[in-house]
Design a protein around this motif. Structure first.
Motif, PDB file in Angstrom:
ATOM      1  N   ILE B 121       0.775  -1.238   0.000  1.00  0.00           N
ATOM      2  CA  ILE B 121       0.000   0.000   0.000  1.00  0.00           C
ATOM      3  C   ILE B 121       0.806   1.289   0.000  1.00  0.00           C
ATOM      4  N   ASN B 122       1.854   1.323   0.813  1.00  0.00           N
ATOM      5  CA  ASN B 122       2.607   2.576   0.910  1.00  0.00           C
ATOM      6  C   ASN B 122       3.839   2.593   0.021  1.00  0.00           C
ATOM      7  N   GLN B 123       4.198   3.774  -0.415  1.00  0.00           N
ATOM      8  CA  GLN B 123       5.397   3.955  -1.228  1.00  0.00           C
ATOM      9  C   GLN B 123       6.610   4.034  -0.322  1.00  0.00           C
ATOM     10  N   ASP B 124       7.751   3.520  -0.833  1.00  0.00           N
ATOM     11  CA  ASP B 124       8.983   3.587  -0.045  1.00  0.00           C
ATOM     12  C   ASP B 124       9.472   5.016   0.039  1.00  0.00           C
ATOM     13  N   ASP B 125      10.019   5.356   1.183  1.00  0.00           N
ATOM     14  CA  ASP B 125      10.645   6.658   1.336  1.00  0.00           C
ATOM     15  C   ASP B 125      12.149   6.424   1.169  1.00  0.00           C
ATOM     16  N   LEU B 126      12.615   6.504  -0.072  1.00  0.00           N
ATOM     17  CA  LEU B 126      14.021   6.200  -0.331  1.00  0.00           C
ATOM     18  C   LEU B 126      14.964   7.296   0.135  1.00  0.00           C
ATOM     19  N   ALA B 210      -3.673 -14.568   5.920  1.00  0.00           N
ATOM     20  CA  ALA B 210      -4.345 -13.468   5.235  1.00  0.00           C
ATOM     21  C   ALA B 210      -4.249 -13.633   3.729  1.00  0.00           C
ATOM     22  N   LEU B 211      -5.310 -13.168   3.062  1.00  0.00           N
ATOM     23  CA  LEU B 211      -5.338 -13.139   1.598  1.00  0.00           C
ATOM     24  C   LEU B 211      -5.539 -11.688   1.220  1.00  0.00           C
ATOM     25  N   SER B 212      -4.769 -11.205   0.247  1.00  0.00           N
ATOM     26  CA  SER B 212      -4.916  -9.796  -0.109  1.00  0.00           C
ATOM     27  C   SER B 212      -4.933  -9.599  -1.614  1.00  0.00           C
ATOM     28  N   TYR B 213      -5.490  -8.468  -2.002  1.00  0.00           N
ATOM     29  CA  TYR B 213      -5.579  -8.126  -3.414  1.00  0.00           C
ATOM     30  C   TYR B 213      -5.351  -6.636  -3.580  1.00  0.00           C
ATOM     31  N   PHE B 214      -4.578  -6.291  -4.594  1.00  0.00           N
ATOM     32  CA  PHE B 214      -4.328  -4.874  -4.874  1.00  0.00           C
ATOM     33  C   PHE B 214      -4.462  -4.642  -6.367  1.00  0.00           C
ATOM     34  N   GLU B 215      -5.128  -3.573  -6.756  1.00  0.00           N
ATOM     35  CA  GLU B 215      -5.200  -3.216  -8.168  1.00  0.00           C
ATOM     36  C   GLU B 215      -4.972  -1.719  -8.266  1.00  0.00           C
ATOM     37  N   GLY B 216      -3.977  -1.346  -9.043  1.00  0.00           N
ATOM     38  CA  GLY B 216      -3.711   0.079  -9.174  1.00  0.00           C
ATOM     39  C   GLY B 216      -2.349   0.287  -9.791  1.00  0.00           C
ATOM     40  N   THR B 217      -1.865   1.499  -9.687  1.00  0.00           N
ATOM     41  CA  THR B 217      -0.552   1.815 -10.240  1.00  0.00           C
ATOM     42  C   THR B 217       0.539   1.245  -9.339  1.00  0.00           C
ATOM     43  N   ALA B 218       1.511   0.614  -9.962  1.00  0.00           N
ATOM     44  CA  ALA B 218       2.602  -0.024  -9.222  1.00  0.00           C
ATOM     45  C   ALA B 218       3.365   0.973  -8.361  1.00  0.00           C
ATOM     46  N   ARG B 219       3.893   0.489  -7.257  1.00  0.00           N
ATOM     47  CA  ARG B 219       4.726   1.346  -6.391  1.00  0.00           C
ATOM     48  C   ARG B 219       6.166   1.338  -6.893  1.00  0.00           C
ATOM     49  N   ASP B 220       6.570   0.225  -7.489  1.00  0.00           N
ATOM     50  CA  ASP B 220       7.930   0.127  -8.027  1.00  0.00           C
ATOM     51  C   ASP B 220       7.882   0.418  -9.516  1.00  0.00           C
ATOM     52  N   PRO B 221       8.565   1.453  -9.969  1.00  0.00           N
ATOM     53  CA  PRO B 221       8.530   1.739 -11.406  1.00  0.00           C
ATOM     54  C   PRO B 221       9.508   0.870 -12.173  1.00  0.00           C
ATOM     55  N   MET B 222       9.249   0.745 -13.462  1.00  0.00           N
ATOM     56  CA  MET B 222      10.251   0.130 -14.333  1.00  0.00           C
ATOM     57  C   MET B 222      11.115   1.302 -14.791  1.00  0.00           C
ATOM     58  N   LEU B 223      12.418   1.067 -14.873  1.00  0.00           N
ATOM     59  CA  LEU B 223      13.308   2.158 -15.285  1.00  0.00           C
ATOM     60  C   LEU B 223      13.666   1.930 -16.745  1.00  0.00           C
ATOM     61  N   ILE B 224      13.233   2.837 -17.588  1.00  0.00           N
ATOM     62  CA  ILE B 224      13.496   2.635 -19.013  1.00  0.00           C
ATOM     63  C   ILE B 224      14.446   3.693 -19.548  1.00  0.00           C
ATOM     64  N   ALA B 225      15.305   3.218 -20.414  1.00  0.00           N
ATOM     65  CA  ALA B 225      16.274   4.125 -21.032  1.00  0.00           C
ATOM     66  C   ALA B 225      15.555   4.829 -22.161  1.00  0.00           C
ATOM     67  N   ASP B 226      15.548   6.123 -22.064  1.00  0.00           N
ATOM     68  CA  ASP B 226      14.866   6.903 -23.089  1.00  0.00           C
ATOM     69  C   ASP B 226      15.884   7.312 -24.145  1.00  0.00           C
ATOM     70  N   ASP B 227      15.598   7.027 -25.391  1.00  0.00           N
ATOM     71  CA  ASP B 227      16.559   7.418 -26.426  1.00  0.00           C
ATOM     72  C   ASP B 227      16.713   8.920 -26.414  1.00  0.00           C
TER      73      ASP B 227
END
Lengths: 271, 397
Positions: B121-126, B210-227
């Motif tokens: 549920i919560n985002q990491d505070d890096l 416990a059984l859990s379900y989450f649907e939404g925007t990921a907390r961990d992004p994919m890091l993509i190299a932008d040309d």
């Protein structure tokens, strides 16, 4: 109506056992009688304390080391009497500040291990913990986890020892031998007030059967015309010279608490 | 800064006296010393100092409602790391067997110690901590319902919080150049897309699960190299995560399991952690409590991955003095069975008196001889020179 009949029962059993001993010199039968007498006394103690339903109380715990240095703990305990099983308790800490709102939920059972959960506010995490290590100290004090688990008659074997006067009060002296696993005690000796059936003193003997610590209960007050509760208690560990002093305050027997207040859901909101 | 004003507001509103006793404030001086000097980089001090302020409380508003808050503010020597956050700020209404809350909250799901797989549920505070155990607050509406067969939790997650990465030249940044300013989202609604989370948990005899379900925007992004840019762009896909947690409490041993199945438009994977914890008291004829922990981590995305837990074993020991100072040690090593990397951590904490605490958190990252970064990135690769020790002195009010 206070039951005084069991005192007569105890006296009768003892009388019979003495006669038995005199005639047959059969010590095992005498032990059985002492065991029965002890059981009757502790059963009466438990029975007189039944029917309180739900209660809450504040507790201040002072830990003292041999040098006289003290540290304090403040907590609030909610209790629920459960029919046919041990009590449920929810303990919330107020002090020291770094553990404020840490909560501890316990469902006591007689011979089965207690179900226990701890809530750690820094992580917002509820964790179920093992209660097998009940001989360990509660919050670094001279009280063990097994000492605060609710008293259930089935947990022990009993033996009536003798009568003795403590602080001017006539008491039964009963020895309790824990039947549950992982106890830190070989035996526990209770001084039970003959009149009110409440403990005035308890001596604990460790796993090596050496005298470990003594607990005294002071300033008993009557609540709801039936329930005796001490205002103070002192535990002195004679092996380490450390002491724990307990002060109860704000006993509330009118607390409108029920099962759902002792669910895991309530742990994280506990205050 | 918004958080600063919020602090001031709370201090003023609670100064009426009614709720002061419910507030805990703490000030913590954190000093870090790094084992290695980082060659050829900019801000690479061997020693740095930070001050953390936190304020929390749970004032009652009536018979069956209360407010809960926790604010944190970190001031460091390096401005990019200094930040504040409202981790919790919620209004809670209690019913006989339910509770409803609105606002920002921190929710913890999980049973294992060395990795929290299910906790989404919560985002990491890096900025606060590279290891992700500190979290940012999540705005939500939450309804919890107690039934005879367990607790049902339901969440509507309002707004998505981005993962903010430390600038590349910082210690413990992972040394990737990431463009924090321009994240991309799979959803057209971007950070405003609502998320949904559900969890059912129950306790039966020695079992907690416990059984859990989450649907939404990921907390961990994919890091993509932008040309055309030398930065990596964080891309947040929409995901579905189903999770399981289970703990068996038998005598002195706790058996634990966490497992997830994660699905998105581009990938689908499973990960799990299996663990055991054994505790006993009375070591060396004293009141010392010793706990032993062992956990195995598995992730079926063996090759490319923004995490280091594909095939790893963790072993740890917890030592509790059970004294009045609540002195406790926790040490552990995570061993990667594939590339043989080791990450070790040692934590220590003790109380001096009712107001002062002292703690130490030390990390060691082993160097591995061969690794090929290429297109893949192993989470711990970039920390090789960042082994450090952090000592914190905290004052509670």
């Amino acid at each position: 109506m206070l039951r005084r009949v069991s005192r007569k029962k105890v006296a009768l059993i003892l009388l019979l056992s003495l006669q038995y001993e005199a005639v047959f010199a059969d010590t095992s039968k005498a032990n059985e009688a002492e065991s029965q007498a002890g059981l009757e006394i502790m059963r009466e103690l438990k029975q007189r304390d039944e029917g309180w339903g739900a209660a809450s109380v504040g507790l201040a715990m002072i830990l003292e080391n041999p040098a006289g240095n003290q540290s304090e703990r403040k907590l609030r305990v909610s209790l629920l009497e459960v029919e046919g099983d041990g009590d449920k308790t929810l303990t919330v800490f107020d002090e020291p500040r770094d553990i404020k709102n840490t909560a501890f939920l316990s469902y006591s059972h007689a011979l089965q291990p207690d179900d226990q959960w701890i809530y750690m506010p820094a992580l917002r995490r509820t964790k179920r913990i093992s209660s097998a290590n009940k001989s360990g100290p509660f919050m670094g004090s001279e009280i063990a986890y097994e000492d605060i688990s609710s008293f259930e008659v089935e947990k022990y074997d009993y033996s009536y020892v003798k009568d003795e006067v403590v602080d001017g009060v006539d008491c039964f002296v009963v020895e309790l031998i824990p039947k549950y696993e992982h106890s830190g005690y070989t035996r526990i000796r209770y001084w039970v007030d003959k009149d009110r059936y409440i403990p005035l003193k308890i001596d604990y003997y460790d796993r090596a059967n050496q005298f470990l610590k003594t607990q005294t209960f002071l300033d008993y007050q009557l609540h709801k015309d039936k329930f005796w509760r001490p205002e103070r208690s002192e535990i002195e560990n004679s092996q380490t010279d450390r002491r724990t002093i307990l002060h109860w305050n704000d006993y509330d027997f009118n607390a409108s608490l029920n099962e759902s207040d002792f669910s895991r859901l309530r742990l994280s909101g506990a205050r | 800064m918004k958080t600063g004003r919020l602090f001031a507001f709370l201090l003023l509103s609670t100064s009426s006296g009614a709720t002061w006793s419910d507030t805990t404030a703490s000030l913590s001086l954190q000093s870090r010393i790094f084992a290695h000097k980082e060659p050829g980089k900019g801000s690479t001090d061997r020693v740095d100092v930070a001050l953390q302020l936190s304020l929390e409380g749970q004032p009652e508003l009536g018979e069956s409602s209360f407010l809960s808050y926790r604010l944190r503010y970190l001031q460091t020597e390096h401005s990019s790391r200094s930040h504040g956050d409202v981790e919790v700020l919620k209004y809670v209404r209690l019913g006989s067997n339910w509770e409803l809350s609105f606002g920002i909250d921190r929710i913890f799901w999980g049973v294992t110690e060395s990795q929290h797989l299910v906790d989404i549920i919560n985002q990491d505070d890096l900025l606060d901590a590279f290891h992700g155990e500190e979290k940012l607050g999540q705005p939500m509406i939450n309804y919890n319902y107690l039934t005879r067969f367990g607790v049902l939790e339901s969440y509507i997650l309002l707004a998505h919080r981005e993962k903010e990465f430390l600038p590349e030249r910082y210690r413990l940044s992972g040394h990737l150049v990431i463009d924090n300013e321009n994240p991309r989202y799979e959803s057209a609604a971007a950070e405003h897309r609502l998320g949904v989370a559900l969890r059912w948990s129950h306790s039966v005899e020695s079992w907690d699960f416990a059984l859990s379900y989450f649907e939404g925007t990921a907390r961990d992004p994919m890091l993509i190299a932008d040309d055309g840019s030398d930065h990596l762009i964080p891309f947040y896909p929409v995901i579905e995560q189903t999770g399981v947690e289970a703990q068996l409490t038998l005598d002195s041993t706790l058996w634990k399991l966490e497992a997830i199945h994660l699905d998105s438009a581009t990938e689908s994977y499973r990960a799990s952690v299996l663990g055991v914890e054994y505790a006993h008291i009375g070591a060396f004829d004293t009141d010392i409590g010793l706990g032993y922990i062992a956990e195995y981590h598995f992730d079926d995305r063996r090759d490319e991955y923004l995490s280091g837990f594909q095939n790893d074993i963790f072993v740890g020991i917890r030592l509790t003095h059970n004294n009045s100072a609540s002195t406790e040690w926790l040490g552990g090593v995570m061993h990667d069975l594939d590339n043989k990397r080791e990450v070790a951590r040692l934590q220590f904490e003790t109380r001096f008196n009712s107001y002062w605490n002292f703690s130490v958190d030390a990390w060691y990252f082993s160097k591995i001889d061969e690794h090929d970064l290429g297109g893949s990135y192993d989470f711990f690769d970039a920390y090789e020179n960042d082994s450090y020790l952090q000592a914190s002195l905290s004052r509670f009010f």
